[in-house]
Design an enzyme around this catalytic site. Sequence first.
Site, mmCIF file in Angstrom:
data_model
loop_
_atom_site.group_PDB
_atom_site.id
_atom_site.type_symbol
_atom_site.label_atom_id
_atom_site.label_comp_id
_atom_site.label_asym_id
_atom_site.label_seq_id
_atom_site.Cartn_x
_atom_site.Cartn_y
_atom_site.Cartn_z
ATOM 1 N N ASP A 268 0.858 -1.181 0.000
ATOM 2 C CA ASP A 268 0.000 0.000 0.000
ATOM 3 C C ASP A 268 0.902 1.241 0.000
ATOM 4 O OD1 ASP A 268 -2.184 1.642 0.014
ATOM 5 O OD2 ASP A 268 -3.158 0.707 1.728
ATOM 6 N N GLU A 470 -10.464 7.199 4.179
ATOM 7 C CA GLU A 470 -9.406 6.701 5.063
ATOM 8 C C GLU A 470 -9.440 7.383 6.441
ATOM 9 O OE1 GLU A 470 -5.709 5.575 3.187
ATOM 10 O OE2 GLU A 470 -6.530 5.988 1.214
HETATM 11 C C1 BGC Z 1 -4.382 7.769 -1.188
HETATM 12 C C2 BGC Z 1 -3.876 8.399 -2.381
HETATM 13 C C3 BGC Z 1 -3.755 9.855 -2.039
HETATM 14 C C4 BGC Z 1 -2.692 9.963 -0.963
HETATM 15 C C5 BGC Z 1 -2.379 11.336 -0.510
HETATM 16 C C6 BGC Z 1 -3.367 7.909 -0.118
HETATM 17 O O1 BGC Z 1 -3.834 7.337 1.008
HETATM 18 O O2 BGC Z 1 -4.619 6.458 -1.469
HETATM 19 O O3 BGC Z 1 -4.641 8.057 -3.424
HETATM 20 O O4 BGC Z 1 -3.449 10.627 -3.141
HETATM 21 O O5 BGC Z 1 -3.029 9.201 0.153
HETATM 22 O O6 BGC Z 1 -1.324 11.320 0.436
HETATM 23 C C1 BGC Z 2 -5.158 2.983 0.338
HETATM 24 C C2 BGC Z 2 -5.408 1.892 -0.658
HETATM 25 C C3 BGC Z 2 -5.307 2.428 -2.054
HETATM 26 C C4 BGC Z 2 -3.981 3.105 -2.246
HETATM 27 C C5 BGC Z 2 -3.773 3.688 -3.615
HETATM 28 C C6 BGC Z 2 -3.925 3.755 0.021
HETATM 29 O O1 BGC Z 2 -3.831 4.865 0.821
HETATM 30 O O2 BGC Z 2 -5.055 2.430 1.621
HETATM 31 O O3 BGC Z 2 -6.649 1.304 -0.415
HETATM 32 O O4 BGC Z 2 -5.478 1.393 -2.967
HETATM 33 O O5 BGC Z 2 -3.840 4.137 -1.312
HETATM 34 O O6 BGC Z 2 -4.506 4.833 -3.818
#
Ligand code: BGC
Ligand code: BGC
Length: 747
Positions: A268, A470
């Site tokens: 991840d 998140e």
């Molecule tokens: C998300 C990303 C996002 C990033 C920003 C991640 O958790 O998955 O898609 O752009 O955080 O820090």
């Molecule tokens: C998330 C994932 C996601 C990835 C890419 C991460 O922050 O936990 O679920 O697939 O970002 O965007």
Amino acid sequence: MLAAMSLERKVAQIIMPDIGSITAKDVKRYRFGTILNGGNSGPYGDDKAPAADWLKLADEYWVASTAPLPKGEPVIPAVWATDAVHGHANVIGATVFPHNIALGATGDADLIRRIGAATAVEIEVTGIDWTFAPTIAVARDDRWGRTYESYSEDPALVSRLGAAMVEGLQGRPGDPGFLGKGKVAATAKHFFGDGGTDQGVDQGDVDGDLDALMAIHAAPYPAAINAGVASVMASFNSINGVKMHGNAPLLTGELRGKLGFGGLVVGDWNGHGQVDGCTNKDCPQALMAGLDVYMVPEDWKALHRSLVKQVKNGTIPMSRLDEAVLRVLRLKQALGIFDGEVKPSARSLGGRWELLGSPEHRAIAREAVAKSQVILKNSGVLPLKAGARIEVAGLAADNIPQQAGGWSVTWQGGGELTAADFPGATSIWQGIAAAAKASGSEAVLAPEGGSAGSKPDVAIVVFGEEPYAEFVGDRKDLAFRDEEGLTLLKSYRARGIPTVAVFLSGRPLWMNREINAADAFVAAWLPGSEGAGVADVLFGARPATGRLSFSWPAHCEGTPVNGPEGALFAVGYGLDLGAAGGPGTLDETCNALTADHGAAWFASGRLGNTVQAVADNAVLPDLRGVGNGITATGIDRKAQEDARRIAFAPGAKLALTGPESSAGWRITYQVTERPKAAVTVSADGTAFDITQRLAVAAGKGWREMVLTSDCLGEVGDKLAFASKGKFTIEISEIARDERAAEAECSF
Ligand code: BGC
Ligand code: BGC
């Protein structure tokens, strides 16, 4: 192929950078195996890029990664992965399906298979090969900000629906179309324990007996693996203190060994950087623990360098690297990439724009919305009577970004998005208006509740949670503090007008007050782009078959409820349309509503529940956004976006209000450049000049600032920063500090 690859190219196969930090030239030079777009990255730096730009960029990556290589090195196209977690929702114009919590309420595996198939087609139209879905978390603490990504608190239901989604996205193993035309690779995520963290803290720790934890949180994996899922994503959380990205016994022992997973394990977002002893740029531990691909959005160059070095010096055996690279190659082979595949726009679905957000796909989404509505209470107002005069109230009624939720166009969703960012979508209000017209009823939109003189036969009040994704959605309890809906419901009741409450949310929340105040109450979840599915049920065009896949809490405190104990409504509850029912008058006490949530005004990337950040009159939700000279963006300190970079334009002011502090604040901050003009801080209005102190702190990394009455005069519930010139400060925590009463200010 493997035998003919250089070490550098092998390492590049297991590096996944973000489209925001690479160019096609980098792709050509390094030959990354895989590429992702994070939730905030769109083609060419534009989150809202037109759909055609996605395909154009996919072509560029294809061309760059297939340029011939010298010395007979094999040419291996890169593949692109995206978070199509409720439809291909990063892309403007795509069908946005309801989030998983809503799909859980449908309980309909066949429907979910069709959603997966429609999503796969839309992904392929834009030239992308792979999605980071489905989430098969078993969310057990609804305070978790990702609860809506979970189908259910019941592992058996998650298993069944997760496997159906995998089959929809990929096809069935053994079937001729498996991973072929109109199919994409799926990802079961996040292995494992994401839904089981202590107090629902995202990326937190899961404690307990391993077998017992596996029985709940790893339970959906065998079905997904059986369905042929191409990849599994490692989880951010730790289990009994050990981060999953560095957890060999679980990532290799359990997932590979016991569960027999033979596909690719993807990391991840900088998840490897959270392993003990690792940074984003340097982490052999993760590969050794069983990770195959590093998701390293920005620091790919440094990680590439360190991995090459570690293979050379024997820290990483070549055999482990080879194994990981082979998994990437096998995924590509399964996708048919080596069978004379052509560039994305030349594939049979590439650029078939009529399939993106097609009427057929939207019809499936609308069906899903209708099947996910759960009626919690109905004193007889539902279904709405033909010919009724209906007033539709609430700011969420005609609000497509809000009904779409997080992971919609942008990572967090909502915010500055408008209906224009969801072309072809239908708001809940628009659905009601159309259904009213069709049934000879009359509907008016009155977001703020209409005039006291209006006397509709019934009012529909649409309200709910603002979008989040998140950890930004983590809560300390299940109290719902926004009283807009409650106030509307009560005012209609006072006017003698029956009401239907339509509640948009990513989880069950304590709704006792609203349920008491309403004549009917519908949990509508996060329906996505096809708001008309709500009206389908309200007007009785479709039956109400939605049933709770999560226990609905009787109390607001937020202690996990997973079963009848503590539940107001148990899993499986939901009224048929014709059936009057629901609870009697509910207890409205909620201590959390008045309780004070500890010392933090801002911590772990979010503001305290009652804290507000304002730049003049522009509210910055969770201290993020743009307003009147302030630009506040999320940055990573210890975890993703747990801190903010706050840029002041000359003359800008950032004001915070929150629970009273009797002594002062402690602020964790850093400044990289000396302020160019005066910067002041104030609590009671008197400005205290901190320019010099910040100049001294500049370039010294993260530090703590203590602000007390010593320099601020009277302290209370306000704190403001102002800057005469351009100035940037990074802040990771603002805490009230009751012990600092006598302390001097320090920086
Ligand atoms: C998300 C990303 C996002 C990033 C920003 C991640 O958790 O998955 O898609 O752009 O955080 O820090
Ligand atoms: C998330 C994932 C996601 C990835 C890419 C991460 O922050 O936990 O679920 O697939 O970002 O965007």
